[in-house]
Motif scaffolding. Structure first.
Motif, mmCIF file in Angstrom:
data_model
loop_
_atom_site.group_PDB
_atom_site.id
_atom_site.type_symbol
_atom_site.label_atom_id
_atom_site.label_comp_id
_atom_site.label_asym_id
_atom_site.label_seq_id
_atom_site.Cartn_x
_atom_site.Cartn_y
_atom_site.Cartn_z
ATOM 1 N N ILE A 1 -148.218 45.867 3.117
ATOM 2 C CA ILE A 1 -149.419 45.148 2.628
ATOM 3 C C ILE A 1 -150.281 45.174 3.828
ATOM 4 O O ILE A 1 -151.627 45.324 3.734
ATOM 5 C CB ILE A 1 -149.057 43.547 2.281
ATOM 6 C CG1 ILE A 1 -148.428 43.756 1.028
ATOM 7 C CG2 ILE A 1 -150.377 42.480 2.227
ATOM 8 C CD1 ILE A 1 -147.698 42.103 0.484
ATOM 9 N N ILE A 2 -149.933 44.994 5.210
ATOM 10 C CA ILE A 2 -150.410 44.950 6.153
ATOM 11 C C ILE A 2 -151.148 46.332 6.576
ATOM 12 O O ILE A 2 -152.412 46.311 6.705
ATOM 13 C CB ILE A 2 -149.826 44.305 7.423
ATOM 14 C CG1 ILE A 2 -149.246 43.039 7.195
ATOM 15 C CG2 ILE A 2 -150.534 44.594 8.736
ATOM 16 C CD1 ILE A 2 -148.426 42.039 8.143
ATOM 17 N N VAL A 3 -150.422 47.192 6.578
ATOM 18 C CA VAL A 3 -150.826 48.650 6.862
ATOM 19 C C VAL A 3 -151.725 49.041 5.729
ATOM 20 O O VAL A 3 -153.035 49.652 6.241
ATOM 21 C CB VAL A 3 -149.472 49.675 6.745
ATOM 22 C CG1 VAL A 3 -150.086 51.134 6.738
ATOM 23 C CG2 VAL A 3 -148.369 49.292 8.005
ATOM 24 N N SER B 1 -156.865 54.850 10.709
ATOM 25 C CA SER B 1 -156.345 56.413 10.573
ATOM 26 C C SER B 1 -156.295 56.857 9.274
ATOM 27 O O SER B 1 -156.514 56.218 8.095
ATOM 28 C CB SER B 1 -154.935 56.089 10.828
ATOM 29 O OG SER B 1 -153.921 57.020 10.605
ATOM 30 N N GLU B 2 -156.398 58.391 9.249
ATOM 31 C CA GLU B 2 -156.458 58.869 7.709
ATOM 32 C C GLU B 2 -155.036 59.154 7.553
ATOM 33 O O GLU B 2 -154.896 59.644 6.364
ATOM 34 C CB GLU B 2 -157.345 60.270 7.908
ATOM 35 C CG GLU B 2 -158.868 60.102 7.744
ATOM 36 C CD GLU B 2 -159.575 61.350 8.282
ATOM 37 O OE1 GLU B 2 -158.954 62.445 8.667
ATOM 38 O OE2 GLU B 2 -160.652 61.139 8.081
ATOM 39 N N THR B 3 -154.010 59.138 8.237
ATOM 40 C CA THR B 3 -152.542 59.164 7.963
ATOM 41 C C THR B 3 -152.028 57.880 8.156
ATOM 42 O O THR B 3 -151.052 57.773 8.873
ATOM 43 C CB THR B 3 -151.959 60.360 8.686
ATOM 44 O OG1 THR B 3 -152.434 60.070 10.316
ATOM 45 C CG2 THR B 3 -152.586 61.824 8.365
ATOM 46 N N PRO B 4 -152.075 56.882 7.275
ATOM 47 C CA PRO B 4 -151.369 55.603 7.425
ATOM 48 C C PRO B 4 -150.005 55.823 7.386
ATOM 49 O O PRO B 4 -149.019 54.883 7.650
ATOM 50 C CB PRO B 4 -151.955 54.769 6.255
ATOM 51 C CG PRO B 4 -152.663 55.650 5.391
ATOM 52 C CD PRO B 4 -152.979 57.066 6.298
ATOM 53 N N GLU B 5 -149.253 56.936 6.885
ATOM 54 C CA GLU B 5 -147.873 57.054 6.789
ATOM 55 C C GLU B 5 -147.312 56.993 8.083
ATOM 56 O O GLU B 5 -145.947 56.959 8.236
ATOM 57 C CB GLU B 5 -147.462 58.147 5.820
ATOM 58 C CG GLU B 5 -147.790 59.382 6.170
ATOM 59 C CD GLU B 5 -149.371 59.781 5.815
ATOM 60 O OE1 GLU B 5 -150.251 58.973 5.357
ATOM 61 O OE2 GLU B 5 -149.897 60.939 6.095
ATOM 62 N N LYS B 6 -148.047 57.649 9.204
ATOM 63 C CA LYS B 6 -147.618 57.719 10.372
ATOM 64 C C LYS B 6 -147.466 56.373 11.347
ATOM 65 O O LYS B 6 -147.266 56.452 12.602
ATOM 66 C CB LYS B 6 -148.403 58.599 11.192
ATOM 67 C CG LYS B 6 -148.302 60.119 10.523
ATOM 68 C CD LYS B 6 -148.424 61.155 11.509
ATOM 69 C CE LYS B 6 -148.145 62.498 10.738
ATOM 70 N NZ LYS B 6 -149.148 63.709 10.676
ATOM 71 N N ILE B 7 -148.123 55.394 10.922
ATOM 72 C CA ILE B 7 -148.245 53.933 11.364
ATOM 73 C C ILE B 7 -146.721 53.667 11.491
ATOM 74 O O ILE B 7 -146.056 53.246 10.596
ATOM 75 C CB ILE B 7 -149.327 53.194 10.819
ATOM 76 C CG1 ILE B 7 -150.511 53.653 10.836
ATOM 77 C CG2 ILE B 7 -148.946 51.735 11.223
ATOM 78 C CD1 ILE B 7 -151.711 53.127 10.134
ATOM 79 N N THR B 8 -146.463 52.916 12.854
ATOM 80 C CA THR B 8 -145.312 52.163 13.082
ATOM 81 C C THR B 8 -145.491 50.600 12.825
ATOM 82 O O THR B 8 -146.533 50.142 13.652
ATOM 83 C CB THR B 8 -144.488 52.519 14.439
ATOM 84 O OG1 THR B 8 -144.406 53.998 14.580
ATOM 85 C CG2 THR B 8 -143.354 51.867 14.253
ATOM 86 N N VAL C 1 -147.031 43.799 15.370
ATOM 87 C CA VAL C 1 -148.021 44.820 16.029
ATOM 88 C C VAL C 1 -147.934 46.225 15.366
ATOM 89 O O VAL C 1 -146.804 46.754 14.594
ATOM 90 C CB VAL C 1 -147.829 45.337 17.565
ATOM 91 C CG1 VAL C 1 -146.462 45.958 17.785
ATOM 92 C CG2 VAL C 1 -148.911 46.135 18.282
ATOM 93 N N LEU C 2 -148.997 46.913 15.054
ATOM 94 C CA LEU C 2 -149.158 48.260 14.307
ATOM 95 C C LEU C 2 -149.521 49.424 15.745
ATOM 96 O O LEU C 2 -150.337 49.026 16.195
ATOM 97 C CB LEU C 2 -150.229 48.321 13.353
ATOM 98 C CG LEU C 2 -150.261 47.516 12.039
ATOM 99 C CD1 LEU C 2 -151.195 47.619 11.336
ATOM 100 C CD2 LEU C 2 -148.783 47.706 11.175
ATOM 101 N N GLU C 3 -148.461 50.274 15.538
ATOM 102 C CA GLU C 3 -148.912 51.205 16.271
ATOM 103 C C GLU C 3 -149.382 52.456 15.639
ATOM 104 O O GLU C 3 -148.895 53.149 14.900
ATOM 105 C CB GLU C 3 -147.252 51.748 16.956
ATOM 106 C CG GLU C 3 -147.324 51.645 18.498
ATOM 107 C CD GLU C 3 -146.033 52.193 18.860
ATOM 108 O OE1 GLU C 3 -145.749 52.196 20.265
ATOM 109 O OE2 GLU C 3 -145.167 52.627 18.286
ATOM 110 N N ILE C 4 -150.746 52.959 16.043
ATOM 111 C CA ILE C 4 -151.406 53.758 15.199
ATOM 112 C C ILE C 4 -151.741 54.924 15.963
ATOM 113 O O ILE C 4 -152.547 55.081 16.909
ATOM 114 C CB ILE C 4 -152.551 53.216 14.557
ATOM 115 C CG1 ILE C 4 -152.537 51.903 13.962
ATOM 116 C CG2 ILE C 4 -153.631 54.180 14.034
ATOM 117 C CD1 ILE C 4 -153.490 51.134 13.848
#
Ligand SMILES: [Zn+2]
Length: 492
Positions: A276-278, A286-293, A314-317
């Protein structure tokens, strides 16, 4: 060796004005106004053939600089900037950038060749074997090329900003590297082993103290040969900065997992806090949200809510295309997530990467605040209530709960309970509301019912009666981070 003599000799070897300054060991701002620097160093300015010519430095030379192969020429700068503008550069909305140049190995060989040439011309007392006579190319790139390119592209220099990876080639490279391979065999014979010629090896071994000029000259000329062609841009690749976005979340649902919950390839729950947050924050960056931690300061069970001020996350993008977030944008994201009805976030903000230590470190030392709704088999007595008013901290021993044994090793852990406070639920005398402050990592459900003596003491053992837990909420987390921001009030 006088500065003028040095410059005259470099000029005769077809070394450009910028590189001449490198050999005069100019620093920092001295490259900005070059004429002034030459004057200060008692070097005559080059004679101008035509007084009316606008850019005397651009008068056509037949060849490129023999030591930098034109790296510092205006033509190359323009080519570089045009090349960068042809990429996705415009898509990145970051204030800072950094250039990462991969230079042809020929350049390193040419610096050594010029080193030898200067020793021959001026003697080894004037030009030592150990200290290079010039400001190294890498440093000169930072001093000269960086400010010019950043300035023309309207960005600040920032090592954590948008990284522009530039791969440069030159037509002389193939030939010169082949000669270098032969030279390396003679200079550093090594039986049987194949030596990889790396930049590191060149930096360490290719100095006059390790290699003789006479040997070098058998393979490559001293001073370096002039070249007609300029450097070629092989490729330009952009990599956006790593952006960290922090906030606090409240979990309002007892049917929501922390991260995607998948069992034997099947999803058990449709959604998760992470997703939900991502989904609402990630796409902005980002265009590649799947890479977000996604990281948080601990986590709750699926059926546990997290209330109060919420839990820091925290999100690491990586490769972010944008590095800032206005209050207005943040508020929009907070509202969109609120509409999920299951998660609510606030204090959303971009934070410096260094601040991630807050979320990663000291987890064990933190205190957690819980509220548990518990049920007894019989009505609560005054004696029970009194036993559950504990203001002093006490230690418990907790075996890994059976429910998590499939993913956690079996241990007995000591944990501290800082306080316990109970009251009866209005309207139902068998229900107790218990507020518990515990050390992070305590399993609260087991602390309540004791799990057949696997947790001792427990709420159940303290009152000597069976207790069951009906619902649990996290009501506070002992981490004052990230800072409070009211995105709704500070719209900018
Ligand atoms: Zn040069």
């Amino acid at each position: 060796m006088k500065n003028q003599e040095l410059v005259d000799y470099l000029e005769s070897c077809n070394v450009c004005r910028v590189c001449q300054l490198r050999y005069l060991k100019a620093r920092g701002n001295e490259y900005k106004n070059m004429d002034k620097t030459f004057q200060r160093l008692d070097v005559k300015l080059p004679e101008q053939s035509d007084e009316t010519e606008e850019q005397p430095l651009k008068k056509p030379r037949l060849a490129n600089c023999s030591t930098c192969l034109g790296l510092f020429s205006e033509d190359f700068q323009n080519q570089l900037i045009a090349g960068i503008l042809e990429t996705d550069f415009g898509k990145y909305d970051c204030a800072g950038m950094v250039l990462a140049l991969s230079l042809p190995i020929s350049l390193q060989m040419r610096q050594l060749s010029m080193w030898f040439a200067l020793q021959r011309k001026f003697g080894r007392t004037a030009v030592s074997d150990h200290n290079a006579p010039d400001v190294p190319l890498k440093e000169a790139v930072k001093l000269i090329l960086h400010p010019i390119v950043c300035g023309k592209l309207g960005k600040e220099h920032d090592a954590n900003g948008l990284m522009i990876n530039i791969d440069l080639r030159h037509s002389v490279e193939t030939d010169e590297v082949a000669k270098l391979v032969e030279l390396n065999k003679s200079a550093f014979p090594c039986k049987g082993k194949r030596i990889e010629i790396s930049r590191g090896l060149l930096e360490k071994q290719y100095q006059p103290c390790h290699i003789k000029a006479e040997l070098f000259e058998k393979y490559l000329p001293i001073p370096p040969a002039p070249v007609d062609e300029s450097l070629q841009l092989q490729s330009i690749k952009l990599e956006g900065p790593l952006v960290c976005v922090a906030g606090r979340y409240r979990k309002l649902s007892r049917e929501l997992s922390h991260t995607p919950w998948v069992l034997h390839g099947k999803r058990i729950m449709e959604d998760s806090i992470e997703e939900i947050i991502v989904r609402h924050v990630g796409l902005h960056f980002s265009e590649t949200p799947e890479k977000i931690t996604f990281m948080s300061s601990g986590r709750e069970d699926v059926d546990v809510r997290c209330l109060g001020k919420g839990r820091p996350f925290v999100l690491e993008i990586p490769n972010a295309k944008c590095s800032s977030l206005s209050n207005q944008q943040a508020f929009g994201m907070e509202q969109a997530i609120d509409r999920s009805g299951t998660v609510s976030i606030h204090n959303l903000q971009v934070v410096p990467r260094e601040e991630l230590v807050h979320i990663k470190a000291g987890e064990e030392q933190k205190r957690k605040y819980y509220r548990a709704l518990c049920v007894l088999d019989e009505p609560v007595t005054l004696d029970i209530l009194q036993k559950l008013q504990i203001a002093e901290s006490f230690d418990i021993h907790q075996k890994t709960p059976i429910r998590v044994l499939h993913r956690r090793p079996l241990h007995t852990r000591p944990r501290t309970i800082y306080s316990v406070k109970a009251r009866v639920q209005r309207g139902n005398h068998r229900l107790l509301i218990i507020d518990i402050v515990s050390q992070a990592g305590t399993y609260i459900k087991e602390l309540v019912h004791g799990e057949f003596g696997r947790t001792t003491p427990s709420i159940s053992s303290i009152i000597g009666k069976p207790v069951d837990i009906q619902a649990l909420d996290v009501v506070g987390i002992d981490l004052d981070w990230p800072a409070d921001v009211n995105n709704a009030a500070n719209e900018t």
